[in-house]
Design a protein around this motif. Structure first.
Motif, PDB file in Angstrom:
ATOM      1  N   GLN A  90      40.801  -0.669   6.892  1.00 38.06           N
ATOM      2  CA  GLN A  90      42.098  -0.152   6.293  1.00 38.06           C
ATOM      3  C   GLN A  90      41.822  -0.238   8.014  1.00 38.06           C
ATOM      4  OE1 GLN A  90      43.353   3.270   3.941  1.00 38.06           O
ATOM      5  NE2 GLN A  90      45.403   2.684   5.107  1.00 38.06           N
ATOM      6  N   ALA A  91      40.985   0.938   8.153  1.00 33.10           N
ATOM      7  CA  ALA A  91      40.825   1.927   9.506  1.00 33.10           C
ATOM      8  C   ALA A  91      40.329   0.518  10.426  1.00 33.10           C
ATOM      9  CB  ALA A  91      39.320   2.324   9.414  1.00 33.10           C
ATOM     10  N   MET A  92      39.901  -0.856  10.383  1.00 34.71           N
ATOM     11  CA  MET A  92      39.622  -1.825  11.138  1.00 34.71           C
ATOM     12  C   MET A  92      41.428  -2.890  11.336  1.00 34.71           C
ATOM     13  SD  MET A  92      35.617  -3.498  10.476  1.00 34.71           S
ATOM     14  CE  MET A  92      35.961  -3.249   8.352  1.00 34.71           C
ATOM     15  N   ARG A  93      41.657  -2.850   9.954  1.00 29.27           N
ATOM     16  CA  ARG A  93      42.779  -3.941  10.530  1.00 29.27           C
ATOM     17  C   ARG A  93      43.763  -3.233  11.009  1.00 29.27           C
ATOM     18  NH1 ARG A  93      45.041  -6.105   5.370  1.00 29.27           N
ATOM     19  NH2 ARG A  93      46.084  -7.469   6.488  1.00 29.27           N
ATOM     20  N   GLY A  94      44.081  -1.833  11.005  1.00 29.47           N
ATOM     21  CA  GLY A  94      44.697  -0.484  11.917  1.00 29.47           C
ATOM     22  C   GLY A  94      45.150  -1.184  13.705  1.00 29.47           C
ATOM     23  N   GLU A  95      45.786  -0.507  14.090  1.00 29.47           N
ATOM     24  CA  GLU A  95      46.181  -0.550  15.917  1.00 29.47           C
ATOM     25  C   GLU A  95      45.546   0.051  15.985  1.00 29.47           C
ATOM     26  OE1 GLU A  95      50.230   0.076  15.942  1.00 29.47           O
ATOM     27  OE2 GLU A  95      50.881  -2.138  15.221  1.00 29.47           O
ATOM     28  N   ASP A  96      44.290   0.783  15.711  1.00 35.04           N
ATOM     29  CA  ASP A  96      43.569   2.335  16.977  1.00 35.04           C
ATOM     30  C   ASP A  96      42.208   1.666  17.055  1.00 35.04           C
ATOM     31  OD1 ASP A  96      42.152   4.227  17.967  1.00 35.04           O
ATOM     32  OD2 ASP A  96      43.561   5.944  17.051  1.00 35.04           O
ATOM     33  N   ARG A  97      42.293   0.875  18.136  1.00 36.37           N
ATOM     34  CA  ARG A  97      41.297  -0.049  18.308  1.00 36.37           C
ATOM     35  C   ARG A  97      39.620   0.648  18.215  1.00 36.37           C
ATOM     36  NH1 ARG A  97      41.446  -4.958  17.524  1.00 36.37           N
ATOM     37  NH2 ARG A  97      39.749  -5.795  18.439  1.00 36.37           N
ATOM     38  N   MET A  98      38.961   2.497  18.379  1.00 40.73           N
ATOM     39  CA  MET A  98      38.305   2.961  18.970  1.00 40.73           C
ATOM     40  C   MET A  98      38.197   3.371  17.057  1.00 40.73           C
ATOM     41  SD  MET A  98      35.724   4.336  20.378  1.00 40.73           S
ATOM     42  CE  MET A  98      36.425   3.461  22.217  1.00 40.73           C
ATOM     43  N   ARG A  99      39.468   4.300  16.088  1.00 34.49           N
ATOM     44  CA  ARG A  99      39.016   4.035  15.230  1.00 34.49           C
ATOM     45  C   ARG A  99      38.391   2.955  14.148  1.00 34.49           C
ATOM     46  NH1 ARG A  99      43.529   6.770  11.041  1.00 34.49           N
ATOM     47  NH2 ARG A  99      43.623   7.315  13.656  1.00 34.49           N
ATOM     48  N   GLY A 100      38.552   1.599  14.961  1.00 32.08           N
ATOM     49  CA  GLY A 100      37.785  -0.102  14.115  1.00 32.08           C
ATOM     50  C   GLY A 100      36.347   0.088  14.352  1.00 32.08           C
ATOM     51  N   HIS A 101      36.629   0.442  15.750  1.00 31.22           N
ATOM     52  CA  HIS A 101      35.114  -0.090  16.143  1.00 31.22           C
ATOM     53  C   HIS A 101      33.946   1.230  15.299  1.00 31.22           C
ATOM     54  CE1 HIS A 101      36.640  -2.562  19.509  1.00 31.22           C
ATOM     55  NE2 HIS A 101      36.590  -1.887  20.027  1.00 31.22           N
ATOM     56  N   ALA A 149      28.227   9.991   6.991  1.00 27.49           N
ATOM     57  CA  ALA A 149      28.914   8.709   7.525  1.00 27.49           C
ATOM     58  C   ALA A 149      30.068   8.902   6.883  1.00 27.49           C
ATOM     59  CB  ALA A 149      28.192   8.182   7.091  1.00 27.49           C
ATOM     60  N   LEU A 150      29.991   9.526   5.148  1.00 23.19           N
ATOM     61  CA  LEU A 150      31.199   9.413   4.434  1.00 23.19           C
ATOM     62  C   LEU A 150      32.111  10.460   5.391  1.00 23.19           C
ATOM     63  CD1 LEU A 150      29.769   9.304   0.592  1.00 23.19           C
ATOM     64  CD2 LEU A 150      30.406   7.134   2.208  1.00 23.19           C
ATOM     65  N   GLY A 151      31.797  11.590   5.466  1.00 24.40           N
ATOM     66  CA  GLY A 151      32.831  12.654   5.912  1.00 24.40           C
ATOM     67  C   GLY A 151      33.495  11.769   7.091  1.00 24.40           C
ATOM     68  N   VAL A 152      32.873  11.398   8.154  1.00 26.63           N
ATOM     69  CA  VAL A 152      33.631  10.970   9.487  1.00 26.63           C
ATOM     70  C   VAL A 152      34.327   9.648   8.638  1.00 26.63           C
ATOM     71  CG1 VAL A 152      33.421   8.611  10.804  1.00 26.63           C
ATOM     72  CG2 VAL A 152      31.353  10.599  10.742  1.00 26.63           C
ATOM     73  N   LEU A 153      34.164   8.786   7.617  1.00 24.47           N
ATOM     74  CA  LEU A 153      34.995   7.965   7.349  1.00 24.47           C
ATOM     75  C   LEU A 153      36.872   8.626   6.487  1.00 24.47           C
ATOM     76  CD1 LEU A 153      32.416   5.118   5.824  1.00 24.47           C
ATOM     77  CD2 LEU A 153      34.365   4.533   7.573  1.00 24.47           C
ATOM     78  N   GLY A 154      36.232   9.572   6.331  1.00 20.56           N
ATOM     79  CA  GLY A 154      36.865  10.215   5.214  1.00 20.56           C
ATOM     80  C   GLY A 154      38.113  10.846   6.357  1.00 20.56           C
ATOM     81  N   ALA A 155      37.684  11.646   7.347  1.00 18.56           N
ATOM     82  CA  ALA A 155      37.994  12.614   8.938  1.00 18.56           C
ATOM     83  C   ALA A 155      39.350  10.719   9.053  1.00 18.56           C
ATOM     84  CB  ALA A 155      37.497  12.458   9.658  1.00 18.56           C
ATOM     85  N   LEU A 156      38.735   9.496   8.966  1.00 21.85           N
ATOM     86  CA  LEU A 156      39.533   8.698  10.215  1.00 21.85           C
ATOM     87  C   LEU A 156      40.821   7.819   9.645  1.00 21.85           C
ATOM     88  CD1 LEU A 156      36.571   6.115  10.698  1.00 21.85           C
ATOM     89  CD2 LEU A 156      37.934   8.019  12.460  1.00 21.85           C
ATOM     90  N   ALA A 157      40.170   8.489   8.046  1.00 18.77           N
ATOM     91  CA  ALA A 157      41.633   8.056   6.918  1.00 18.77           C
ATOM     92  C   ALA A 157      43.022   9.288   7.333  1.00 18.77           C
ATOM     93  CB  ALA A 157      41.196   8.501   5.655  1.00 18.77           C
ATOM     94  N   GLN A 158      42.560  10.685   8.278  1.00 19.48           N
ATOM     95  CA  GLN A 158      43.538  11.146   8.017  1.00 19.48           C
ATOM     96  C   GLN A 158      43.713  11.486   9.480  1.00 19.48           C
ATOM     97  OE1 GLN A 158      45.177  12.708   5.391  1.00 19.48           O
ATOM     98  NE2 GLN A 158      43.332  11.336   3.972  1.00 19.48           N
ATOM     99  N   LEU A 159      42.881  11.461  10.491  1.00 18.65           N
ATOM    100  CA  LEU A 159      42.290  11.451  11.689  1.00 18.65           C
ATOM    101  C   LEU A 159      44.613  10.591  12.228  1.00 18.65           C
ATOM    102  CD1 LEU A 159      41.235  12.266  14.230  1.00 18.65           C
ATOM    103  CD2 LEU A 159      40.650  10.504  14.576  1.00 18.65           C
ATOM    104  N   PRO A 160      45.668  11.741  12.982  1.00 16.93           N
ATOM    105  CA  PRO A 160      46.314  10.442  14.022  1.00 16.93           C
ATOM    106  C   PRO A 160      46.017   9.394  14.832  1.00 16.93           C
ATOM    107  CG  PRO A 160      47.194  13.096  13.755  1.00 16.93           C
ATOM    108  CD  PRO A 160      44.927  12.659  13.490  1.00 16.93           C
ATOM    109  N   SER A 161      47.168   8.798  14.654  1.00 17.74           N
ATOM    110  CA  SER A 161      45.925   7.392  15.667  1.00 17.74           C
ATOM    111  C   SER A 161      45.926   7.998  16.772  1.00 17.74           C
ATOM    112  CB  SER A 161      47.588   6.633  15.248  1.00 17.74           C
ATOM    113  OG  SER A 161      46.964   5.287  15.777  1.00 17.74           O
ATOM    114  N   GLU A 162      44.928   7.623  17.577  1.00 21.69           N
ATOM    115  CA  GLU A 162      45.418   8.070  19.438  1.00 21.69           C
ATOM    116  C   GLU A 162      44.687   7.515  19.546  1.00 21.69           C
ATOM    117  OE1 GLU A 162      44.951  12.239  20.276  1.00 21.69           O
ATOM    118  OE2 GLU A 162      46.201  12.299  18.615  1.00 21.69           O
TER     119      GLU A 162
END
Length: 388
Positions: free
Chosen positions: A330-341, A375-388
Motif C-alpha cells: 500500500q505504501a509503494m502504491r501511494g504518491e509519497d515516493r520516499m515512503r514507497g522507497h 523493521a515491522l515497527g517502521v512499516l507500522g509507522a509508515l501506515a500512520q505517518l502523514p503524507s509529506e
C-alpha cells in the motif's frame, strides 16, 4: 523497568500501545507467549529468549510512538542502520576468521564476543541471516540513489553493499546466498512493476513466472547435492565433520521431521520458548547428528516459531508477515515516493530473511531478532505517518 516506563506513559499520556495495522496479529502473538514460557522445562534456556523477545516488542512499541513524524522516522531508520552495522562488525570479528585473528587478539573481549555465545565463536549462518535482512535494504537505497543521481550516497551504499557481499561469501552460508538472491530478484521485479509501462509490467510478470519455474526446477535438481556438500572425512576433523553433516540436506530433513513431531505433540504451547535445542535430544533423538552437537533451532523459521509458541503463535507470526506485505504494498502504491522507497526496502529485506529462514533461522528472542521487530515497527509507522 520497561513495564514501569510503559505504565508511566499510559498514566501521563493515555498511550498504552501505538495504533498500527499489526495490532490484532500482535495481540494473538503475545497471548501465545505466556503458555510457551509456562510449558518450558528449562527456564535457563527460556528466560534469555523471553527477555530478547520483550526487547524486540519494546523496540516495535518505541518505533510506533517515535516515528510519527518524518524526523522521527529518520531517527529510527538511522538506529536501524547503525544496529545493522554493529551486528555486522561484531559478527565479522566473532566468526573467528584466521585472517582477522591478530586484530581480534588485540581487541577487548567485550567487543568481539557476545554474552551467551559459544566458545567457538559466533555462528557464520547467524551472521548470514543478518545480512539477508540488511543487504537487500542497502541495495534498494543504492538503486534509489542511482536513479536520483546522488553520486555520493550511491558510492556510500555501494561500498556498504560490497562489504556485505564479501562477508556473505566468507560465511559460506547457502541459505543466506539463496535468501539474498531471492530478495534481489524481488527488488528488480517490484521496481520495474512500479515504474514501468504496461508493456514492461507484462514482461515483468512473464519474467517472474519464468524465474520462479526455473528456481523450482533448479532447486529440485541441484539443491540436494548442493546442500549435501560432500566432504571427505579424512580431510576434516571430527567436530567440523559433524557440523557439516548437520548442515547437509539429510541432516536438515531429520531436524525438520523432529520439529514436526514436537509440533504434533505440543500443538498449543510448543515445547517451550528456546528449548528445542534440549528437547530434541531428549524426546526425539537424531540419528544423523551426534547428541553432542548443539542444534540451536529447527533450521526453519516457521517450524521454529511453531515449536517455540505452538500453532497459535505460528498463525500469529504468519499474520504479521502478511500484514507487513500488505502495508508495504500500500505504501509503494501511494504518491509519497520516499515512503514507497522505505517500504520497498523493508519488503525485500523481509523476503530475504524468510527465504533464508526456509533452511535456517534467527530464532525468536535471539539478538539479531531485534532488527526484525524494528523493521515491522517502521512499516507500522509508515501506515500512520502523514503524507509529506
Amino acid at each position: 523497568l520497561l513495564a514501569l516506563v510503559w505504565l508511566l506513559r499510559a498514566f501521563l499520556r493515555r498511550e498504552v500501545w501505538p495504533v498500527t495495522p499489526f495490532n490484532p496479529a500482535l495481540l494473538l502473538f503475545c497471548l501465545s507467549v505466556p503458555p510457551a514460557v509456562w510449558a518450558s522445562a528449562f527456564p535457563e534456556l527460556t528466560l534469555p529468549k523471553l527477555t530478547g523477545l520483550i526487547l524486540g516488542l519494546a523496540a516495535f512499541r518505541a518505533t510506533g510512538f517515535l516515528a510519527t513524524t518524518p524526523r522521527g522516522l529518520t531517527v529510527i531508520l538511522t538506529v536501524f542502520g547503525l544496529l545493522g552495522a554493529g551486528m555486522w562488525a561484531v559478527g565479522l570479528l566473532g566468526i573467528q576468521l584466521p585472517i582477522l585473528a591478530p586484530l581480534v587478539h588485540r581487541l577487548p573481549s567485550a567487543l568481539v564476543s557476545l554474552p551467551g555465545a559459544p566458545e567457538q565463536g559466533i555462528n557464520p549462518n547467524q551472521l548470514a541471516g543478518v545480512l539477508a535482512l540488511y543487504l537487500p535494504f542497502v541495495l534498494t537505497w543504492l538503486l534509489v540513489c542511482l536513479r536520483r543521481r546522488q553520486i555520493v550516497w550511491a558510492v556510500l551504499f555501494g561500498l556498504v553493499a560490497l562489504a556485505g557481499a564479501a562477508t556473505l561469501l566468507v560465511t559460506r552460508s547457502r541459505a543466506g546466498i539463496v535468501g539474498i538472491a531471492a530478495a534481489v530478484t524481488a527488488l528488480v521485479i517490484v521496481s520495474v512493476y512500479r515504474e514501468g509501462s504496461l508493456r514492461q509490467k507484462r514482461w515483468v510478470v512473464v519474467a517472474a513466472l519464468v524465474t520462479v519455474t526455473a528456481g523450482l526446477v533448479a532447486g529440485g535438481v541441484f539443491l540436494p547435492a548442493w546442500l549435501a556438500g560432500t566432504v571427505a572425512s579424512s580431510q576434516v576433523e571430527a567436530p567440523l565433520g559433524d557440523a557439516l553433516r548437520q548442515l547437509s540436506l539429510e541432516g536438515r530433513v531429520e531436524i525438520w521431521s523432529r520439529a514436526l513431531y514436537a509440533l504434533q505433540d505440543f500443538p498449543f504451547t510448543g515445547v517451550g520458548l528456546g528449548t528445542f535445542r534440549r528437547v530434541v535430544n531428549l524426546l526425539y533423538p537424531l540419528f544423523l547428528i551426534p547428541a553432542d552437537i548443539d542444534i540451536a533451532h529447527a533450521h526453519n523459521i516457521f517450524l521454529q516459531v511453531g515449536v517455540d509458541l505452538g500453532l497459535g503463535g505460528l498463525v500469529a507470526y504468519g499474520a504479521l508477515l502478511l500484514v507487513a506485505g500488505a502495508v508495504a504494498w500500500q505504501a509503494m502504491r501511494g504518491e509519497d515516493r520516499m515512503r514507497g522507497h522505505i517500504a520497498l526496502g523493508l519488503l525485500v529485506a523481509l523476503i530475504g530473511l524468510h527465504v533464508y529462514g526456509l533452511a535456517d533461522a534467527l530464532a525468536l528472542g535471539s539478538k539479531p531478532g531485534l532488527a526484525f521487530w524494528l523493521a515491522l515497527g517502521v512499516l507500522g509507522a509508515l501506515a500512520q505517518l502523514p503524507s509529506e
